[in-house]
Design a protein around this motif. Sequence first.
Motif, short mmCIF file in Angstrom:
data_model
loop_
_atom_site.label_atom_id
_atom_site.label_comp_id
_atom_site.label_asym_id
_atom_site.label_seq_id
_atom_site.Cartn_x
_atom_site.Cartn_y
_atom_site.Cartn_z
N ALA A 140 47.58 20.61 34.76
CA ALA A 140 47.44 20.63 33.30
C ALA A 140 47.51 19.22 32.71
O ALA A 140 46.86 18.92 31.71
CB ALA A 140 48.53 21.51 32.68
N LYS A 141 48.31 18.36 33.35
CA LYS A 141 48.51 17.01 32.80
C LYS A 141 47.25 16.15 32.92
O LYS A 141 47.10 15.18 32.19
CB LYS A 141 49.67 16.33 33.51
CG LYS A 141 51.02 16.84 33.01
CD LYS A 141 52.16 16.29 33.84
CE LYS A 141 53.41 17.15 33.65
NZ LYS A 141 54.29 17.13 34.82
N THR A 142 46.38 16.46 33.89
CA THR A 142 45.22 15.57 34.08
C THR A 142 43.90 16.21 33.66
O THR A 142 42.83 15.70 33.97
CB THR A 142 45.12 15.16 35.56
OG1 THR A 142 45.11 16.34 36.36
CG2 THR A 142 46.26 14.28 35.97
N ILE A 143 43.97 17.33 32.97
CA ILE A 143 42.74 17.98 32.53
C ILE A 143 42.02 17.10 31.51
O ILE A 143 42.64 16.65 30.56
CB ILE A 143 43.06 19.35 31.89
CG1 ILE A 143 43.59 20.31 32.95
CG2 ILE A 143 41.83 19.93 31.20
CD1 ILE A 143 44.09 21.62 32.37
N PRO A 144 40.72 16.85 31.71
CA PRO A 144 40.00 16.05 30.72
C PRO A 144 39.71 16.89 29.47
O PRO A 144 39.58 18.11 29.56
CB PRO A 144 38.70 15.70 31.44
CG PRO A 144 38.50 16.81 32.40
CD PRO A 144 39.86 17.29 32.82
#
Lengths: 342, 441
Positions: free
Chosen positions: B390-394
């Motif tokens: 979730a933290k790296t979703i563009p």
Amino acid sequence: MTSPKQALAHPASSAEAAPGSQPGAARGAHGHGTPPEGKSPWRSRLYRWDMKASPYVFIAPFFVIFGAFSLIPLLYTVWYSLHDVQLSSLDTQTWAGLDNYQNLLSSDFFWNALKNTFTIGVISTVPQLMAAIGLAHLLNYRLRGSTVWRVVMLTPYATSVAAATLVFTLLYSWDGGMVNWLLDFVGIDPINWRESDWGSQFAVSSIVIWRWTGYNALIYLAAMQAIPADLYESAAIDGANRWQQFIHVTVPQLRPTILFTVVVSTIGATQLFGEPLLFGGVSGSKGGSEHQYQTLGLYMYDQGWIIGNLGKASAIAWSMFLILLIVAAINLLVTRRLRKTQ
Amino acid sequence: MRTTTRRSHRLLALAAVAALTTGVLAGCAGDSDSDDSSGSGNNSGGGKTTLTVGTFGVFGYKQAGLYDEYTKLHPDITIKENVTTRTDVYWPKVLTRLQAGSGTDDIQAIEVGNITEAVQTQGSKFVDLGKEVDKSQWLDWKNAQATTADGKLIGLGTDIGPMAICYRKDLFEKAGLETDRTKLAAQWKGDWNKYVAVGKEYMKKAPSGTKFVDSASSVYNAVLNGESERYYDKSGKVIWDKSNGVKNAWDVAMSVATSNMSAKLKQFDKPWDQGYANASFATVACPAWMIGYIQEKSGEAGKGKWDVAAAPTAGNWGGAFIGVPTAGKHQKEAIALAKWLTAPEQQAKVFAKQASFPSAPSAYSTLKAAPATTEFFSNAPITQIFSDAAKTIPAQVFGVKDQPINTALTDIGILQVEQKGKSPDQGWDAATNEIKDVLGQ
């Protein structure tokens, strides 16, 4: 083989005369009987008014509902079909004239859907009616537990489209479906029933056939039972076997019924929607990856409710209506022709 | 991005009925229900307000007991959920009711694939919730998706769909591949082509009757959902045929479709469900909300055999919002309920039950997966894996016709290559024609 033909002509003509004049007219005269004399003119006027108006009041609910839920939407669809309307912005409609129709005529998808509707219609209606007439003929014999057989006949018709299609979808699933499993027994390679061109159309028609054959069989059976037994007796005396009796007595006698079922089935086939939609599963409104079983109904649904192009969908709806009118006209012509030859 | 159907196909039978009959019947039922609610609110003297919540598929609110909890906290409120199984039936119905200005539920759910359409065309039909809540509770991109050009927030984020790869450990072992989730994730990290390479490795010694993935389309969706560029640019212009994201996803999908590693199933179809039960494919790209689905469809037989590894690239697949239509009769109460339902604590409760992943980061620290789920997925740290994803979703830009364009590419273009043996170019052309039809060109 002259006697069956002669015998044939007689009941047919009497049957046609029956709904006509004498008995009905007599009853009518009775009903219209003048009010007893000596009563006030007011009551007699009221009575006459009642006689005239009541029938209209009695049939009014149908026409009110028809107007509200069929006629107005029908006319509104014309309005939509002449505009550019998106499902998400119904309040902003721009005049498009006949653009939507022109768009359709130049669209491969539309012609493809029309072609599919026709082919699926033919390969489902023809075998269905032929099987129905055969089944009805069998049911018409003296059978033990005949009621049970008749009820069983009607069961597929009572099943919901959804349930039936779901089961068929599983049967036809290309990987592990029962149909391919059986084919494998006979040594035939598995067929991708949903994506192959004729395979998918065959699969869709098989659902239609399964659901409607019993229904039509019962209609034929009812008509068959109205055929006087002496026709068969005289045919038998002339030495006709069962098959000859079927061909020369039953089928000619059923002609009006057959016409009726042909008309009803044609209309049903033109509107085919539920079976292919559900057979396609997810994104079923596309009718397969090459639209190989996308019928007109599906195309309309896809344009209107999935893509949201209501103007074009309305144009498709009206085209379907026109096609039905043409089909009805052809039916009428054929019927007339047949009546004359009869 | 099979968002049209996510969560929804729990019971295909119901779906089917919904498509044909219930769509109409439920419409009627919905209307009479709202009549009832106003009746009971004004006349019966009980002082109770009935709020209706319109959802699609399985939202998890009822399942997680949230309605019961809320009515206990607010004895003057009763809640009724109007569920439509399929989004493709649900959304047109909502659109027409919004525009008619009647018949809407007090709270109306909006799928992420429809949110742009809602923002751009229905903005005035929804209450601006931005003034009612502390927006910083949600992920920024989640808020951005539901914000109109003039700054109105028309929907509160419910869940999001961070994605991982769910895989059958037992099949991997039989095929002689790495089974450890961290090492596996390291093997394909950063590049979906490496994932395809693992697939080729798998097919060399594949246990009989099994394939590496469920379908090429699902790989396409998984790749695309990790790309920042999709079908539209920020100004709302269609760029699907020039988009790098689409090209990349298409190429990966084509290498799957042309290499015999796919079970050729259509997601959310009945045979796909059976595929889980029969263990006919070894991996599937799984957004958090699919966890419950896999568990249900695989049944007891799959217990402990599934595992979860991080996906090559993090992506977001699915997610929803809830909005309050201005046509609703009980707006104030509906806003309060919507705020409560989407608060971090409640999102955590839904995760515990359905594994639908919260869109409120402050809920992440408290997340706990249900013990049964943990056991089913070989004790994989799913909360950790999905939180990391979730933290790296563009941030992704959606467009008005996002869904039909996606369907054209997957269910026309890719399907023709995968199931009819057409060439990738032919598939692309077929999709192009379809999209032209969709866009009315």
